[in-house]
Design a protein around this motif. Structure first.
Motif, PDB file in Angstrom:
ATOM      1  N   SER A 171      62.998 -50.526  -6.526  1.00 18.35           N
ATOM      2  CA  SER A 171      64.138 -49.830  -6.275  1.00 18.35           C
ATOM      3  C   SER A 171      64.718 -50.682  -4.948  1.00 18.35           C
ATOM      4  N   ASP A 172      63.597 -51.043  -4.020  1.00 17.84           N
ATOM      5  CA  ASP A 172      63.837 -52.114  -3.126  1.00 17.84           C
ATOM      6  C   ASP A 172      64.868 -53.149  -3.366  1.00 17.84           C
ATOM      7  N   GLY A 173      64.368 -53.799  -4.371  1.00 15.51           N
ATOM      8  CA  GLY A 173      65.055 -55.045  -5.032  1.00 15.51           C
ATOM      9  C   GLY A 173      66.564 -54.590  -5.280  1.00 15.51           C
ATOM     10  N   LEU A 174      66.939 -53.226  -5.886  1.00 18.68           N
ATOM     11  CA  LEU A 174      68.247 -52.943  -6.344  1.00 18.68           C
ATOM     12  C   LEU A 174      69.199 -52.923  -5.112  1.00 18.68           C
ATOM     13  N   ARG A 175      68.399 -52.280  -4.221  1.00 13.60           N
ATOM     14  CA  ARG A 175      69.030 -52.075  -2.842  1.00 13.60           C
ATOM     15  C   ARG A 175      69.454 -53.393  -2.135  1.00 13.60           C
ATOM     16  N   ALA A 176      68.453 -54.365  -2.141  1.00 15.59           N
ATOM     17  CA  ALA A 176      68.786 -55.637  -1.536  1.00 15.59           C
ATOM     18  C   ALA A 176      69.915 -56.353  -2.208  1.00 15.59           C
ATOM     19  N   SER A 177      69.825 -56.313  -3.255  1.00 12.68           N
ATOM     20  CA  SER A 177      70.817 -56.889  -4.279  1.00 12.68           C
ATOM     21  C   SER A 177      72.138 -56.470  -4.069  1.00 12.68           C
ATOM     22  N   ALA A 178      72.337 -55.280  -4.105  1.00 11.65           N
ATOM     23  CA  ALA A 178      73.665 -54.695  -3.663  1.00 11.65           C
ATOM     24  C   ALA A 178      73.926 -55.128  -2.409  1.00 11.65           C
ATOM     25  N   GLY A 179      73.199 -55.047  -1.486  1.00 10.55           N
ATOM     26  CA  GLY A 179      73.603 -55.465  -0.039  1.00 10.55           C
ATOM     27  C   GLY A 179      74.029 -56.620  -0.118  1.00 10.55           C
ATOM     28  N   TYR A 180      72.972 -57.749  -0.746  1.00 10.32           N
ATOM     29  CA  TYR A 180      73.540 -58.998  -0.903  1.00 10.32           C
ATOM     30  C   TYR A 180      74.976 -59.438  -1.466  1.00 10.32           C
ATOM     31  N   VAL A 181      75.403 -58.740  -2.491  1.00  7.60           N
ATOM     32  CA  VAL A 181      76.554 -59.009  -3.113  1.00  7.60           C
ATOM     33  C   VAL A 181      77.680 -58.624  -2.239  1.00  7.60           C
ATOM     34  N   LEU A 182      77.450 -57.414  -1.551  1.00  9.71           N
ATOM     35  CA  LEU A 182      78.640 -56.936  -0.783  1.00  9.71           C
ATOM     36  C   LEU A 182      78.737 -57.930   0.291  1.00  9.71           C
ATOM     37  N   THR A 183      77.711 -58.266   0.959  1.00  7.76           N
ATOM     38  CA  THR A 183      77.900 -59.168   2.436  1.00  7.76           C
ATOM     39  C   THR A 183      78.587 -60.659   1.733  1.00  7.76           C
ATOM     40  N   VAL A 208      74.541 -62.652  11.621  1.00  6.49           N
ATOM     41  CA  VAL A 208      73.135 -62.064  11.344  1.00  6.49           C
ATOM     42  C   VAL A 208      73.074 -61.333  10.032  1.00  6.49           C
ATOM     43  N   VAL A 209      74.228 -60.692   9.652  1.00  7.97           N
ATOM     44  CA  VAL A 209      73.967 -60.032   8.672  1.00  7.97           C
ATOM     45  C   VAL A 209      73.696 -60.766   7.217  1.00  7.97           C
ATOM     46  N   GLY A 210      74.209 -62.071   7.240  1.00  2.57           N
ATOM     47  CA  GLY A 210      73.779 -62.875   5.971  1.00  2.57           C
ATOM     48  C   GLY A 210      72.131 -63.480   6.254  1.00  2.57           C
ATOM     49  N   LEU A 211      71.360 -63.281   7.469  1.00  2.01           N
ATOM     50  CA  LEU A 211      70.200 -63.607   7.469  1.00  2.01           C
ATOM     51  C   LEU A 211      69.580 -62.135   6.943  1.00  2.01           C
ATOM     52  N   VAL A 212      70.031 -61.038   7.435  1.00  3.58           N
ATOM     53  CA  VAL A 212      69.372 -59.759   7.163  1.00  3.58           C
ATOM     54  C   VAL A 212      69.198 -59.728   5.619  1.00  3.58           C
ATOM     55  N   VAL A 213      70.276 -59.865   4.913  1.00  3.89           N
ATOM     56  CA  VAL A 213      70.412 -59.888   3.451  1.00  3.89           C
ATOM     57  C   VAL A 213      69.441 -60.710   2.987  1.00  3.89           C
ATOM     58  N   LYS A 214      69.525 -62.106   3.374  1.00  5.88           N
ATOM     59  CA  LYS A 214      68.511 -63.133   2.761  1.00  5.88           C
ATOM     60  C   LYS A 214      67.209 -62.678   2.919  1.00  5.88           C
ATOM     61  N   VAL A 215      66.543 -61.953   4.050  1.00  9.71           N
ATOM     62  CA  VAL A 215      65.359 -61.575   4.390  1.00  9.71           C
ATOM     63  C   VAL A 215      64.910 -60.600   3.220  1.00  9.71           C
ATOM     64  N   LEU A 216      65.786 -59.414   3.252  1.00 13.07           N
ATOM     65  CA  LEU A 216      65.602 -58.343   2.261  1.00 13.07           C
ATOM     66  C   LEU A 216      65.413 -59.031   0.874  1.00 13.07           C
ATOM     67  N   ALA A 217      66.566 -59.851   0.500  1.00 10.04           N
ATOM     68  CA  ALA A 217      66.261 -60.229  -0.713  1.00 10.04           C
ATOM     69  C   ALA A 217      65.132 -61.196  -1.217  1.00 10.04           C
ATOM     70  N   VAL A 218      64.462 -62.133  -0.233  1.00  5.96           N
ATOM     71  CA  VAL A 218      63.259 -62.519  -0.521  1.00  5.96           C
ATOM     72  C   VAL A 218      62.001 -61.541  -0.341  1.00  5.96           C
ATOM     73  N   ALA A 219      62.216 -60.701   0.584  1.00  9.66           N
ATOM     74  CA  ALA A 219      61.100 -59.756   0.801  1.00  9.66           C
ATOM     75  C   ALA A 219      60.669 -58.885  -0.511  1.00  9.66           C
ATOM     76  N   ALA A 220      61.646 -58.430  -1.539  1.00  6.69           N
ATOM     77  CA  ALA A 220      61.407 -57.864  -2.513  1.00  6.69           C
ATOM     78  C   ALA A 220      60.468 -58.451  -3.443  1.00  6.69           C
ATOM     79  N   PRO A 221      60.944 -59.881  -4.012  1.00  5.24           N
ATOM     80  CA  PRO A 221      59.896 -60.592  -4.752  1.00  5.24           C
ATOM     81  C   PRO A 221      58.832 -60.799  -4.213  1.00  5.24           C
ATOM     82  N   VAL A 222      58.830 -61.022  -2.743  1.00  2.00           N
ATOM     83  CA  VAL A 222      57.559 -61.415  -2.200  1.00  2.00           C
ATOM     84  C   VAL A 222      56.484 -60.453  -2.366  1.00  2.00           C
TER      85      VAL A 222
END
Lengths: 484, 625
Positions: A332-344, A395-409
């Protein structure tokens, strides 16, 4: 055939708003054709879309445990055909606002559009599909809404009327049909495997437990991911993207790049949400391969582009890979990160296309020294590119990238994380290359400023988009809070 | 009195000196006042204070390491501090005349103040970090002073050489002190000594408390004796570098390119003598480590004899004094090297004390004579010491002291060093015998070159030499130093240095050795230069320092440069190649990708889509089955 027990019109308002807009535009055009050159249709549509977005944002503030639900079936099934939690609502608002931004850019188009009512109608129809697919929880609604989000976009591309546009539209239409075929196939396989016409985790878990049904389910997921991958521009379903972007006008391109991608991502989230918790590594491979391929190919080819729109097109392909990266975690973290990424991504890319529309620049060289010649446009474009690259002050680009990589990691999907890291490094080169052009000294032959005064509504889009990026950069929790 | 004052006063004088360097008069007053105040403080403290006074510093807790940054003063340290301040004052007074026409006098005076502050910091420091700070500051100041006349290429080269050679040796010094501090988890000198010295005391206490020796040995965790020897040897390497001992000896003779007052300061009281102060402080560890003492003993034995021989054969009298410094510093260090367990190394400090006085006297006197004669070569200076009574007295007393004739200051201290070496030779666990033999031979050679110096400087020449016009401060200063050289030996009666009485036998033996040296030097009679008579063929080699400079270049500079070129090549051509390779690969991939997408046709798109679906489906089914 069962009958629906509840119909809550307020919950359905985000989808009904564009429908209302279509009715208004068509009736208005019938009553008084060519009134004021038909220029009234676009503002009316935009107002309706923004109103729909405000209604959708109402759902963003809810508790994820109690989503807005309506169109529910009677017990014992009790499934609701429309379920909009905070994540879905925010995505819906994003789709509506991105469509409004596309309308604003259309409004400033030079030469002026002759068929504004048709444009507005098509755009509103596609938006309706995009909003509906995000909340759809059954195969039928999902399939119809997804096609509704796509087909009007093909018409928008063709509407430009040039030979190249027809070419691009044909490419889009053919691949669109292929993808529709895949989606229908996938939906059928899904129904066969789960015996359930809705996307529900319980029936997926039951199907996954049975080896024979599991095989069918894997094929279903393959077909569905391929079909949505076409709309999301995932490699290897990406070939139409640069051509369609480059041949149509900027308003439509903005719609394809922002609103369409948001709808496609929302559709993919619906499928993956049902798979969370039960599906195994096969699905990870099915999602991870296109994601890694998109990341690498999109970034590497974007590195070579000198045409601004084509660069953004290839960047879209790479960013589509980023949207899928967190989904490979199947959490579910991955779903959230994905939504955040696509919005940004949608906000940043809308700002970038808005700046291109405002300045009229089509190549990187034409934006040389933009930061000095037109600080508003240059600053907004630089910020958007830095967000896409994931570098401060974006910064928001960095945050969503970190979240996006954090989920698969977190789930140990290392190959995808490795591809993402390579893509980050190459992506910095892609976007900084353009930023360097922006901050360079203006050349001799460059005009001091472009038609900034006449492109008022585009300027509003650029300013509001930049404001969204700045606010979410300063307070990333504002974005993440809206995702549950 | 707080020992910090001794460091702060000259440091402040240095800081203010830089600020007022444009105005020579203010700079002169400031420099002399600063040095004089320091001298007065040290003298008052030395006379008035009994026992030890600790000056606390800004204690810094650095992780697991305690850095108290404290200073200490006791009678021995104060005696050394007094002589340092005395020489600094003499040099500052002398410089007001010697550098009166120099356009960079202000910088020179400020540097001298800073230099003396650094040396005083080393003297009073009871913290290894402060010792390193003062030590490095001296290296930097010596670079500035030697290169003062930086318009001359030879001065620049000499300054750079001094800096580089001492820096290289400082690697060992810093490593050694860092290792000692790390082992003790503190940089406080007392804690370090206790931590590395633990077993003997600990075992003694345990045995006295009634436990069996074996239990006591296990109870007292012994510090690794081998590690301690290595660390001390590293410190000794640093000391050998700063004190210009073999194999680092060659920089000091070249350093004569600096102004004579700077040479007096470097040679007499500060830089080269600092090693003796540091090693005396570390002596409680050194006495338990015969290997480190052997290392030091061999190095100083070779140095003292070699330097004395080279001094004898120099054609330039200022360089002769430089080589004599190398030899005399070896004598100081010899006293530390031979002092075994239970023996105090203060004979070395006593020799530092006396050497500071008579060597500053000789340098300041020869500086005056050289200005009058127009050069420092033996031929130019011939007979110039006979120009005035004060020069004649200065050279007589100075060379007598250098030769080690009993009762003058240099004789007193040298006899104490000799008697320490005899004790060491008797104890037979260190390099005592070797050092004793070297000391006796060196004493003879020293007497010979002292005789030569005096003969050349006061020889009878046909044209009566002119002393030139000097302000009364210069002869006054020299008279004060002459008196101190004659009566300075009385310092042993103050008890500041822990030395025992010297017997009459030693006195006679010294006279015998010195007599042999003088007799050898006088073989050619009173009118001829003994170097011409005895070592004519050695002179050109001695002037080049036996070609050690070329050896440095061949053995150190060239391999280092070659290694640097290899490293640079590896960096730019091998390491960077991978970095550039990734960029090239990324661009090539982009080019290939764009080429593949050039034919954007619907059929191509559909083909791609269907092909990809087939592949994905296969992957899915295969992975599942």
């Amino acid at each position: 055939m069962s009958t629906l027990v509840t119909v809550d019109w307020l919950v359905l308002a985000p989808a009904l708003a564009p429908v209302l807009g279509v009715v208004l535009v068509l009736v208005g055009d019938a009553v008084s054709p060519a009134r004021r050159g038909g220029r009234w249709a676009l503002p009316v549509a935009a107002v309706v879309l923004v109103a729909g977005a405000v209604l959708a944002l109402r759902g963003s503030l809810l508790d994820p445990a109690t989503p807005l639900r309506t169109l529910c079936l009677p017990a014992p099934d009790g499934a609701c055909l429309w379920t909009a939690g905070p994540r879905t609502s925010t995505l819906q608002a994003g789709v509506l606002l991105a469509a409004a931004a596309a309308l604003a850019v259309h409004h400033d188009a030079r030469p002026r559009l002759r068929d504004t009512t048709v444009t507005a109608t098509l755009l509103l129809a596609a938006t309706t599909g995009g909003v509906a697919v995000a909340a759809a929880r059954d195969l039928g609604t999902w399939l119809v809404a997804l096609e509704l989000a796509t087909v009007p976009a093909v018409a928008l591309v063709v509407l430009r009327g040039t030979r190249a546009a027809a070419h691009g539209g044909l490419s889009l239409l053919v691949t669109s049909l292929a993808s529709f075929a895949l989606l229908v196939l996938g939906a059928g396989l899904w129904l066969t495997a789960t015996g359930d016409a809705a996307f529900s985790p319980e029936s997926v878990a039951a199907a996954w437990a049975d080896p024979e049904r599991r095989a069918v389910l894997v094929l279903a997921v393959t077909a569905l991911v391929s079909g949505v991958g076409f709309k999301l521009s995932l490699v290897p379903f990406h070939a139409w993207t640069p051509q369609a972007y480059a041949t149509t006008d900027l308003g439509t391109t903005l719609f394809l790049a922002a609103a369409s991608k948001l709808s496609a991502a929302a559709a993919l989230l619906v499928v993956v949400e049902a798979l969370v918790g039960s599906a195994g590594s096969v699905v990870v491979v099915l999602l991870g391969l296109p994601a890694a391929a998109s990341l690498l190919l999109g970034t590497v080819v974007a590195l070579r582009q000198d045409d601004a729109v084509r660069l953004l097109a290839w960047s879209t392909i790479a960013q589509a890979g980023w949207v899928v990266v967190p989904l490979t975690a199947l959490s579910s973290d991955g779903l959230r990160a994905s939504a955040g990424y696509v919005l940004t991504y949608a906000a940043a890319t809308a700002v970038a296309f808005g700046v291109l529309a405002r300045t009229g620049a089509r190549s990187l060289a034409a934006t040389r020294g933009l930061l000095r010649r037109d600080p508003l446009a240059g600053g907004a474009l630089a910020l958007a590119l830095l967000v896409l690259a994931g570098l401060p002050p974006g910064v928001v680009g960095l945050v969503v990238k970190v979240l996006a990589v954090a989920a698969p990691v977190a789930e140990g999907v290392w190959p995808v994380a490795a591809a993402a890291v390579v893509a980050v490094v190459l992506g910095i080169a892609v976007y900084l290359r353009w930023v360097a052009v922006l901050v360079a000294r203006p050349g001799e032959g460059d005009e001091p400023a472009h038609e900034g005064s006449r492109a008022r509504s585009t300027t509003v889009v650029v300013v509001l988009g930049t404001a969204v990026l700045l606010v979410t950069s300063a307070l990333p929790h504002a974005l993440l809070g809206g995702l549950g | 009195m707080n020992p910090w004052l001794l460091v702060v006063v000259p440091a402040v004088a240095a800081g203010l000196g830089v600020a007022v360097r444009r105005d020579d008069r203010i700079a002169q007053v400031l420099a002399v006042l600063g040095a004089g105040a320091t001298l007065l403080l040290a003298l008052v403290a030395w006379i008035g204070q009994s026992g030890t006074v600790i000056g606390f510093g800004p204690a810094l807790p650095v992780g697991e390491l305690q850095v108290p940054l404290g200073v200490t003063s006791d009678p021995t340290r104060l005696a050394v501090a007094t002589v340092v301040a005395l020489v600094a004052t003499a040099v500052q007074l002398y410089s007001t005349w010697y550098l009166r026409t120099d356009d960079r006098y202000g910088q020179f005076a400020a540097t001298v103040s800073l230099f003396s502050a650094a040396m005083l910091l080393v003297v009073v420091s009871s913290d290894l970090v402060l010792t390193i700070v003062g030590w490095e500051l001296m290296g930097w100041c010596s670079y500035l002073l030697i290169g003062h006349w930086s318009r001359r290429p030879s001065a620049r080269r000499a300054a750079l050489k001094a800096f580089l050679v001492t820096r290289v040796a400082d690697i060992g010094f810093v490593l050694g002190l860092v290792g000692l501090a790390a082992g003790a988890r503190s940089t406080d000198l007392g804690t370090v000594l206790e931590a590395w010295d633990r077993p003997t005391q600990c075992i003694d206490t345990a045995v006295a408390g009634g436990s069996v020796l074996g239990d006591a040995l296990t109870a007292c965790a012994a510090p690794d004796a081998r590690l301690r020897a290595v660390l001390l040897a590293l410190v000794v390497v640093g000391v050998l570098g700063k004190s210009a001992q073999v194999p680092f000896q060659d920089w000091l003779a070249d350093a004569m390119e600096g102004p004579t007052p700077a040479s007096a300061l470097i040679h007499a009281a500060t830089m080269v003598a600092a090693g003796t102060v540091v090693l005396t402080g570390l002596h409680p560890l050194l006495e338990d480590s015969p290997s480190a003492r052997w290392f030091l003993g061999v190095a100083v034995s070779v140095t003292m004899l070699l330097a004395a021989l080279l001094a004898f054969a120099q054609s330039d009298l200022k360089r002769m004094l430089a080589w004599s410094t190398v030899s005399q510093v070896s004598v100081m260090l010899a006293a530390v090297a031979v002092a075994g367990p239970g023996v105090d190394p203060d004979a070395g400090l006593l020799h530092l004390w006396s050497h500071a006085i008579f060597k500053s006297l000789l340098f300041l006197a020869i500086g005056w004579a050289a200005v009058a004669a127009g050069g420092t070569a033996a031929t130019a200076l011939r007979g110039s010491g006979a120009a005035t009574p004060v020069l004649r007295a200065a050279f007589l007393v100075g060379f007598l002291s250098l030769a080690g004739v009993p009762l003058v200051v240099g004789g007193v201290s040298k006899e104490h060093v000799l008697s320490s070496a005899w004790d060491g030779a008797v104890a037979a666990d260190g390099p005592g015998v070797l050092v004793l033999v070297a000391l006796v031979l060196t004493s003879a050679v020293t007497a010979a070159y002292s005789t030569r110096g005096y003969l050349v400087l006061t020889a009878h020449v046909r044209r009566r030499p002119e002393a030139g016009r000097v302000p009364p401060t210069v002869p006054g200063l020299l008279w004060v130093l002459v008196v101190l050289t004659v009566f300075g030996g009385l310092v042993v009666l103050t008890g500041s240095f822990a030395v025992h009485r010297v017997s009459l036998l030693w006195l006679l033996l010294t006279v015998l050795v010195v007599g042999v040296g003088v007799a050898v030097a006088l073989r050619g009679g009173f009118d001829r230069d003994p170097a011409e008579v005895l070592a004519r063929r050695l002179v050109p080699h001695a002037d080049r320092g036996l070609g050690v400079d070329a050896l440095y270049r061949r053995l150190v500079a060239r391999p280092v440069l070659r290694l640097a070129r290899v490293v640079a090549f590896v960096d730019t051509e091998v390491v960077d190649a991978y970095v550039r390779g990734t960029a090239v690969a990324a661009r090539a991939a982009g080019w290939a990708g764009q080429r593949a997408h050039r034919r954007e046709r619907p059929s191509a798109g559909v083909g791609l889509v269907l092909g990809a679906v087939v592949v994905l489906g296969l992957v899915g089914v295969l992975a599942w089955s």
